[in-house]
Design a protein around this motif. Structure first.
Motif, PDB file in Angstrom:
ATOM      1  N   GLY A  18       0.821  -1.196   0.000  1.00 59.54           N
ATOM      2  CA  GLY A  18       0.000   0.000   0.000  1.00 59.54           C
ATOM      3  C   GLY A  18       0.858   1.250   0.000  1.00 59.54           C
ATOM      4  O   GLY A  18       2.094   1.181  -0.066  1.00 59.54           O
ATOM      5  N   LYS A  19       0.227   2.441   0.085  1.00 58.77           N
ATOM      6  CA  LYS A  19       0.935   3.713   0.075  1.00 58.77           C
ATOM      7  C   LYS A  19       1.092   4.225   1.503  1.00 58.77           C
ATOM      8  O   LYS A  19       0.121   4.253   2.264  1.00 58.77           O
ATOM      9  N   HIS A  20       2.321   4.644   1.822  1.00 59.55           N
ATOM     10  CA  HIS A  20       2.615   5.120   3.166  1.00 59.55           C
ATOM     11  C   HIS A  20       3.366   6.448   3.054  1.00 59.55           C
ATOM     12  O   HIS A  20       4.508   6.490   2.588  1.00 59.55           O
ATOM     13  N   GLY A  21       2.712   7.532   3.482  1.00 52.01           N
ATOM     14  CA  GLY A  21       3.286   8.860   3.344  1.00 52.01           C
ATOM     15  C   GLY A  21       4.277   9.214   4.440  1.00 52.01           C
ATOM     16  O   GLY A  21       4.036   8.949   5.615  1.00 52.01           O
ATOM     17  N   HIS A  29       5.518   3.390  -1.803  1.00 52.47           N
ATOM     18  CA  HIS A  29       4.464   2.570  -2.414  1.00 52.47           C
ATOM     19  C   HIS A  29       4.955   1.121  -2.389  1.00 52.47           C
ATOM     20  O   HIS A  29       5.816   0.731  -3.190  1.00 52.47           O
ATOM     21  N   LYS A  30       4.431   0.320  -1.482  1.00 49.47           N
ATOM     22  CA  LYS A  30       4.875  -1.067  -1.355  1.00 49.47           C
ATOM     23  C   LYS A  30       3.989  -1.993  -2.183  1.00 49.47           C
ATOM     24  O   LYS A  30       2.764  -1.984  -2.057  1.00 49.47           O
ATOM     25  N   ARG A  31       4.622  -2.772  -3.011  1.00 48.02           N
ATOM     26  CA  ARG A  31       3.894  -3.759  -3.811  1.00 48.02           C
ATOM     27  C   ARG A  31       3.633  -5.023  -2.997  1.00 48.02           C
ATOM     28  O   ARG A  31       2.691  -5.764  -3.241  1.00 48.02           O
ATOM     29  N   SER A  32       4.550  -5.275  -2.069  1.00 43.80           N
ATOM     30  CA  SER A  32       4.420  -6.424  -1.175  1.00 43.80           C
ATOM     31  C   SER A  32       5.080  -6.044   0.149  1.00 43.80           C
ATOM     32  O   SER A  32       5.551  -4.924   0.318  1.00 43.80           O
ATOM     33  N   THR A  34       7.853  -6.883   1.157  1.00 38.00           N
ATOM     34  CA  THR A  34       9.326  -6.802   1.065  1.00 38.00           C
ATOM     35  C   THR A  34       9.850  -5.914  -0.059  1.00 38.00           C
ATOM     36  O   THR A  34      11.063  -5.721  -0.182  1.00 38.00           O
ATOM     37  N   SER A  35       8.973  -5.378  -0.900  1.00 38.73           N
ATOM     38  CA  SER A  35       9.478  -4.562  -2.015  1.00 38.73           C
ATOM     39  C   SER A  35       8.530  -3.413  -2.311  1.00 38.73           C
ATOM     40  O   SER A  35       7.348  -3.451  -1.980  1.00 38.73           O
ATOM     41  N   GLY A  36       9.068  -2.393  -2.926  1.00 36.74           N
ATOM     42  CA  GLY A  36       8.254  -1.236  -3.276  1.00 36.74           C
ATOM     43  C   GLY A  36       9.101  -0.175  -3.964  1.00 36.74           C
ATOM     44  O   GLY A  36      10.192  -0.454  -4.472  1.00 36.74           O
ATOM     45  N   LYS A  37       8.612   1.074  -3.966  1.00 36.62           N
ATOM     46  CA  LYS A  37       9.354   2.166  -4.592  1.00 36.62           C
ATOM     47  C   LYS A  37       9.025   3.475  -3.889  1.00 36.62           C
ATOM     48  O   LYS A  37       7.943   3.644  -3.318  1.00 36.62           O
ATOM     49  N   TRP A  38       9.977   4.397  -3.924  1.00 37.12           N
ATOM     50  CA  TRP A  38       9.791   5.711  -3.326  1.00 37.12           C
ATOM     51  C   TRP A  38       9.299   6.693  -4.370  1.00 37.12           C
ATOM     52  O   TRP A  38       9.803   6.736  -5.493  1.00 37.12           O
ATOM     53  N   ILE A  39       8.295   7.470  -4.008  1.00 35.63           N
ATOM     54  CA  ILE A  39       7.703   8.452  -4.918  1.00 35.63           C
ATOM     55  C   ILE A  39       7.721   9.838  -4.254  1.00 35.63           C
ATOM     56  O   ILE A  39       7.385   9.974  -3.067  1.00 35.63           O
ATOM     57  N   PHE A  40       8.112  10.843  -5.050  1.00 34.73           N
ATOM     58  CA  PHE A  40       8.050  12.227  -4.561  1.00 34.73           C
ATOM     59  C   PHE A  40       7.062  12.984  -5.447  1.00 34.73           C
ATOM     60  O   PHE A  40       7.227  13.062  -6.661  1.00 34.73           O
ATOM     61  N   GLU A  50       4.724  13.334 -10.494  1.00 33.19           N
ATOM     62  CA  GLU A  50       5.352  12.413  -9.563  1.00 33.19           C
ATOM     63  C   GLU A  50       6.751  12.051 -10.070  1.00 33.19           C
ATOM     64  O   GLU A  50       6.956  11.859 -11.258  1.00 33.19           O
ATOM     65  N   MET A  51       7.666  11.927  -9.139  1.00 36.27           N
ATOM     66  CA  MET A  51       9.055  11.632  -9.480  1.00 36.27           C
ATOM     67  C   MET A  51       9.516  10.397  -8.706  1.00 36.27           C
ATOM     68  O   MET A  51       9.406  10.338  -7.484  1.00 36.27           O
ATOM     69  N   GLY A  52      10.005   9.394  -9.394  1.00 40.21           N
ATOM     70  CA  GLY A  52      10.503   8.206  -8.720  1.00 40.21           C
ATOM     71  C   GLY A  52      11.866   8.466  -8.102  1.00 40.21           C
ATOM     72  O   GLY A  52      12.733   9.094  -8.708  1.00 40.21           O
ATOM     73  N   LEU A  53      12.050   7.984  -6.873  1.00 33.21           N
ATOM     74  CA  LEU A  53      13.328   8.176  -6.178  1.00 33.21           C
ATOM     75  C   LEU A  53      14.085   6.864  -5.981  1.00 33.21           C
ATOM     76  O   LEU A  53      15.096   6.833  -5.280  1.00 33.21           O
ATOM     77  N   GLY A  54      13.608   5.809  -6.609  1.00 36.71           N
ATOM     78  CA  GLY A  54      14.321   4.547  -6.526  1.00 36.71           C
ATOM     79  C   GLY A  54      13.532   3.461  -5.848  1.00 36.71           C
ATOM     80  O   GLY A  54      12.530   3.712  -5.173  1.00 36.71           O
TER      81      GLY A  54
END
Length: 394
Positions: A18-21, A29-32, A34-40, A50-54
């Motif tokens: 889910g999304k955690h601010g 933004h966690k897909r599971s 154990t994994s996800g991606k950072w969004i700014f 929106e900009m991906g931070l890795g």
């Protein structure tokens, strides 16, 4: 100001999908689990891109916050952090100094030294075919002997001459990179050569007719056909096939044939034309060939242009001879060495070779034309069996 740093490292690690601010536009933004991606997410000029931070967990919470802080500063200054990052990446790529770019720059710098400005592609081709496909996009500063060894190993023995040229061209590129101020290993090519080992392939020279057998062969070229006449002129002048095939009436004046620089094999000093002294026998051959000249060319092809490079070779093949036309230059040189006391520089110049270093050539203004004229007349007398005298230069 909006609350920042809402998340903790422990929560991020155990947070469900889910999304955690984290505040200030940063969220995970966690897909599971154990994994996800950072969004700014930011607001600029009425838009909210929106900009991906890795990816997470490769990028930690602390690293994501540092990237978000930098991005907020760009926004405050009225700049899109996305465009800033794109610009930085383009500049970083330019600053990598990829081998493909260094190779092209090195080639451009050397064009003036190459025949026809290198348009025939012989200088660049070994790099283009055997080095750049594997190493072209590698920063030149990162290339080491292992990279070079692995690149050239497949052709080191099977295509020995080509591999040797490719290694030499690569060494030039590395030196060019060093001259540009880049930190490269100038010994990488030599170390790669040591790793590759000695080549099994031995360079074989085109077979030549022994000089004592040349008169008999010359006598057999008795028909007034272009192949015979071209072969006779080739033997009498000790020139290369290309120069003979492209011989033009405008190049001949009396007892001298002036070959344009572009019709000579590439030499460093080939900015000037090359004069060839013509013996009386050679002049007779030219006179006979001129009867069939077309567009001024002494040896025209059947339909257009001039006779092909294979014409004379095929003629010798049909006669079941191992020797080839180019070998007559060796026949001539052996005859000179074994039967005359011709000075080295005269003998080598007779073949159109460059003699001496650049400084020596700068001070030596002669092309030994008259000495070569006497030598070529003696050679003509020998091949036509008019004389077997030993040639002496006092």
């Amino acid at each position: 100001m909006r609350e920042l740093n809402k998340l903790s490292a422990a929560f991020v690690k155990s947070a469900p999908a889910g999304k955690h601010g984290d505040g200030g536009g940063l969220s995970l933004h966690k897909r599971s689990a154990t994994s996800g991606k950072w969004i700014f997410k930011f607001s600029l000029h009425g838009k909210r891109p929106e900009m991906g931070l890795g990816p997470y967990p490769e990028v930690s919470l602390r690293q994501a916050r540092e990237a978000a802080t930098e991005a907020r500063q760009h926004v405050r200054e009225g700049r899109s952090p996305i465009k800033v990052r794109q610009k930085e990446r383009r500049e970083a790529e330019r600053n990598l100094h990829l081998l493909k770019d260094i190779a092209l720059d090195a080639f451009e710098a050397r064009k003036a030294e190459l025949k026809g400005d290198g348009k025939a592609g012989r200088w660049f081709t070994p790099l283009e075919l055997h080095v750049l496909p594997k190493l072209g996009r590698v920063p030149v500063a990162e290339i080491d002997q292992i990279d070079i060894r692995n690149t050239l190993a497949p052709i080191w023995h099977e295509k020995a001459d080509t591999a040797y040229k490719a290694l030499g061209r690569l060494a030039i590129c590395m030196k060019h990179a060093a001259a540009l101020g880049l930190e490269v290993d100038l010994n990488a090519t030599e170390k790669a050569r040591a790793l590759l080992g000695k080549q099994r392939h031995k360079i074989t020279h085109l077979p030549a007719l022994p000089w004592k057998e040349v008169p008999a062969f010359y006598r057999s070229l008795s028909e007034p056909i272009l192949t015979h006449l071209a072969m006779r002129l080739l033997i009498l002048t000790a020139m290369r096939s290309k120069s003979v095939r492209l011989a033009h009436l405008d190049q001949i004046e009396g007892d001298t044939w002036t070959i344009p620089a572009e019709n000579m094999k590439s030499r460093k000093d080939a900015a000037t034309d090359f004069r060839v002294p013509l013996s009386p026998e050679a002049q007779e051959v030219i006179s006979e060939a001129s009867k069939s000249a077309r567009d001024g060319y002494l040896f025209p092809g059947v339909r257009k242009g001039v006779i092909s490079d294979a014409t004379m070779s095929r003629y010798m093949e049909r006669r079941e001879m191992e020797a080839r036309p180019h070998g007559f230059r060796s026949s001539f040189r052996d005859w000179v060495a074994e039967t005359t006391n011709t000075p080295h520089e005269v003998a080598e110049t007779a073949l159109g070779h460059v003699v001496g270093g650049s400084v020596e050539r700068a001070y030596r203004r002669t092309d030994h034309l008259e000495q070569r004229r006497a030598l070529m007349c003696r050679w003509a007398d020998y091949v036509t069996a008019k004389s077997g005298e030993i040639v002496r230069f006092g």
